[in-house]
Design a protein around this motif. Structure first.
Motif, PDB file in Angstrom:
ATOM      1  N   MET A   1      30.759  29.435  63.340  1.00 35.84           N
ATOM      2  CA  MET A   1      31.021  30.592  62.287  1.00 35.84           C
ATOM      3  C   MET A   1      31.401  29.997  60.931  1.00 35.84           C
ATOM      4  SD  MET A   1      33.248  34.320  62.390  1.00 35.84           S
ATOM      5  CE  MET A   1      34.862  33.379  63.057  1.00 35.84           C
ATOM      6  N   SER A   2      30.908  30.407  59.741  1.00 36.56           N
ATOM      7  CA  SER A   2      31.438  29.788  58.823  1.00 36.56           C
ATOM      8  C   SER A   2      32.151  30.749  57.899  1.00 36.56           C
ATOM      9  CB  SER A   2      30.232  29.464  57.713  1.00 36.56           C
ATOM     10  OG  SER A   2      29.165  28.689  58.426  1.00 36.56           O
ATOM     11  N   THR A   3      33.166  30.061  57.126  1.00 35.08           N
ATOM     12  CA  THR A   3      34.055  30.701  56.047  1.00 35.08           C
ATOM     13  C   THR A   3      33.558  30.475  54.618  1.00 35.08           C
ATOM     14  OG1 THR A   3      35.795  31.027  57.756  1.00 35.08           O
ATOM     15  CG2 THR A   3      36.423  31.299  55.689  1.00 35.08           C
ATOM     16  N   TYR A   4      33.449  31.308  53.786  1.00 36.78           N
ATOM     17  CA  TYR A   4      32.975  31.213  52.412  1.00 36.78           C
ATOM     18  C   TYR A   4      34.279  31.492  51.386  1.00 36.78           C
ATOM     19  CZ  TYR A   4      28.588  31.055  54.656  1.00 36.78           C
ATOM     20  OH  TYR A   4      27.626  30.523  55.544  1.00 36.78           O
ATOM     21  N   ASN A   5      34.523  30.728  50.589  1.00 37.85           N
ATOM     22  CA  ASN A   5      35.318  30.921  49.602  1.00 37.85           C
ATOM     23  C   ASN A   5      34.623  30.934  48.154  1.00 37.85           C
ATOM     24  OD1 ASN A   5      37.641  30.516  51.279  1.00 37.85           O
ATOM     25  ND2 ASN A   5      37.826  28.315  50.807  1.00 37.85           N
ATOM     26  N   LEU A   6      35.256  32.300  47.697  1.00 42.65           N
ATOM     27  CA  LEU A   6      34.617  32.379  46.273  1.00 42.65           C
ATOM     28  C   LEU A   6      35.722  32.038  45.180  1.00 42.65           C
ATOM     29  CD1 LEU A   6      33.343  34.767  48.365  1.00 42.65           C
ATOM     30  CD2 LEU A   6      32.267  35.729  46.187  1.00 42.65           C
ATOM     31  N   ILE A   7      35.165  31.216  44.411  1.00 45.52           N
ATOM     32  CA  ILE A   7      36.193  30.350  43.383  1.00 45.52           C
ATOM     33  C   ILE A   7      35.815  30.961  42.093  1.00 45.52           C
ATOM     34  CG2 ILE A   7      36.919  28.034  42.765  1.00 45.52           C
ATOM     35  CD1 ILE A   7      36.390  27.440  45.443  1.00 45.52           C
ATOM     36  N   ALA A   8      36.828  31.006  41.244  1.00 45.10           N
ATOM     37  CA  ALA A   8      36.608  31.232  39.654  1.00 45.10           C
ATOM     38  C   ALA A   8      37.874  30.356  39.066  1.00 45.10           C
ATOM     39  CB  ALA A   8      36.791  32.737  39.662  1.00 45.10           C
ATOM     40  N   ASP A   9      37.585  29.687  38.377  1.00 47.30           N
ATOM     41  CA  ASP A   9      38.625  28.911  37.318  1.00 47.30           C
ATOM     42  C   ASP A   9      39.220  27.945  38.286  1.00 47.30           C
ATOM     43  OD1 ASP A   9      37.849  29.543  34.986  1.00 47.30           O
ATOM     44  OD2 ASP A   9      39.777  31.419  34.782  1.00 47.30           O
ATOM     45  N   GLY A  10      38.985  27.489  39.317  1.00 50.63           N
ATOM     46  CA  GLY A  10      39.488  26.600  40.344  1.00 50.63           C
ATOM     47  C   GLY A  10      40.190  27.204  41.462  1.00 50.63           C
ATOM     48  N   ALA A  11      40.387  28.351  41.387  1.00 50.22           N
ATOM     49  CA  ALA A  11      41.207  29.031  42.244  1.00 50.22           C
ATOM     50  C   ALA A  11      40.334  29.896  43.302  1.00 50.22           C
ATOM     51  CB  ALA A  11      42.326  30.140  41.676  1.00 50.22           C
ATOM     52  N   VAL A  12      40.838  29.938  44.610  1.00 53.96           N
ATOM     53  CA  VAL A  12      40.021  30.824  45.641  1.00 53.96           C
ATOM     54  C   VAL A  12      40.429  32.513  45.079  1.00 53.96           C
ATOM     55  CG1 VAL A  12      39.819  31.406  47.954  1.00 53.96           C
ATOM     56  CG2 VAL A  12      40.174  29.144  47.267  1.00 53.96           C
ATOM     57  N   ILE A  13      39.598  33.341  44.834  1.00 54.33           N
ATOM     58  CA  ILE A  13      39.920  34.591  44.661  1.00 54.33           C
ATOM     59  C   ILE A  13      39.341  35.707  45.776  1.00 54.33           C
ATOM     60  CG2 ILE A  13      39.622  34.486  42.241  1.00 54.33           C
ATOM     61  CD1 ILE A  13      36.876  35.685  42.478  1.00 54.33           C
ATOM     62  N   GLU A  14      38.562  34.940  46.645  1.00 53.91           N
ATOM     63  CA  GLU A  14      38.013  35.804  47.843  1.00 53.91           C
ATOM     64  C   GLU A  14      37.510  34.966  49.075  1.00 53.91           C
ATOM     65  OE1 GLU A  14      35.320  39.548  48.867  1.00 53.91           O
ATOM     66  OE2 GLU A  14      36.262  39.303  47.176  1.00 53.91           O
ATOM     67  N   THR A  15      37.867  35.281  50.444  1.00 49.65           N
ATOM     68  CA  THR A  15      37.559  34.415  51.323  1.00 49.65           C
ATOM     69  C   THR A  15      36.682  35.457  52.070  1.00 49.65           C
ATOM     70  OG1 THR A  15      39.112  32.970  51.327  1.00 49.65           O
ATOM     71  CG2 THR A  15      37.960  33.317  53.374  1.00 49.65           C
ATOM     72  N   ILE A  16      35.404  34.981  52.641  1.00 47.82           N
ATOM     73  CA  ILE A  16      34.553  35.925  53.610  1.00 47.82           C
ATOM     74  C   ILE A  16      33.982  35.057  54.566  1.00 47.82           C
ATOM     75  CG2 ILE A  16      32.403  37.094  53.634  1.00 47.82           C
ATOM     76  CD1 ILE A  16      32.502  37.627  50.593  1.00 47.82           C
ATOM     77  N   GLU A  17      34.358  35.805  55.726  1.00 47.98           N
ATOM     78  CA  GLU A  17      33.937  35.290  57.141  1.00 47.98           C
ATOM     79  C   GLU A  17      32.593  35.646  57.537  1.00 47.98           C
ATOM     80  OE1 GLU A  17      37.075  35.880  59.866  1.00 47.98           O
ATOM     81  OE2 GLU A  17      38.535  34.315  58.875  1.00 47.98           O
TER      82      GLU A  17
END
Length: 60
Positions: free
Chosen positions: A1-17
């Motif tokens: 199972m993968s986890t995806y980090n959504l990143i803006a300006d170098g910071a993780v703003i949301e994580t989706i499993e």
């Protein structure tokens, strides 16, 4: 199972499993979130696979 980090300006703003979703479903989930966040934040959003650190390229 993968986890995806959504990143803006170098910071993780949301994580989706992945949570057992198939690849096509995950692609749609990620595209929807990226589109929504891009519209709200007016910034480019990167999708990074947490386990590998590589950028995720989704296609449907």
């Amino acid at each position: 199972m993968s986890t995806y980090n959504l990143i803006a300006d170098g910071a993780v703003i949301e994580t989706i499993e992945e949570q057992g979703r198939c690849k096509d479903t995950m692609a749609y989930v990620l595209m929807d979130r990226v589109y929504t966040l891009t519209s709200q934040m007016k910034q480019h959003i990167n999708v990074i696979i947490k386990e590998t650190g590589k950028e995720h390229y989704y296609n449907v």
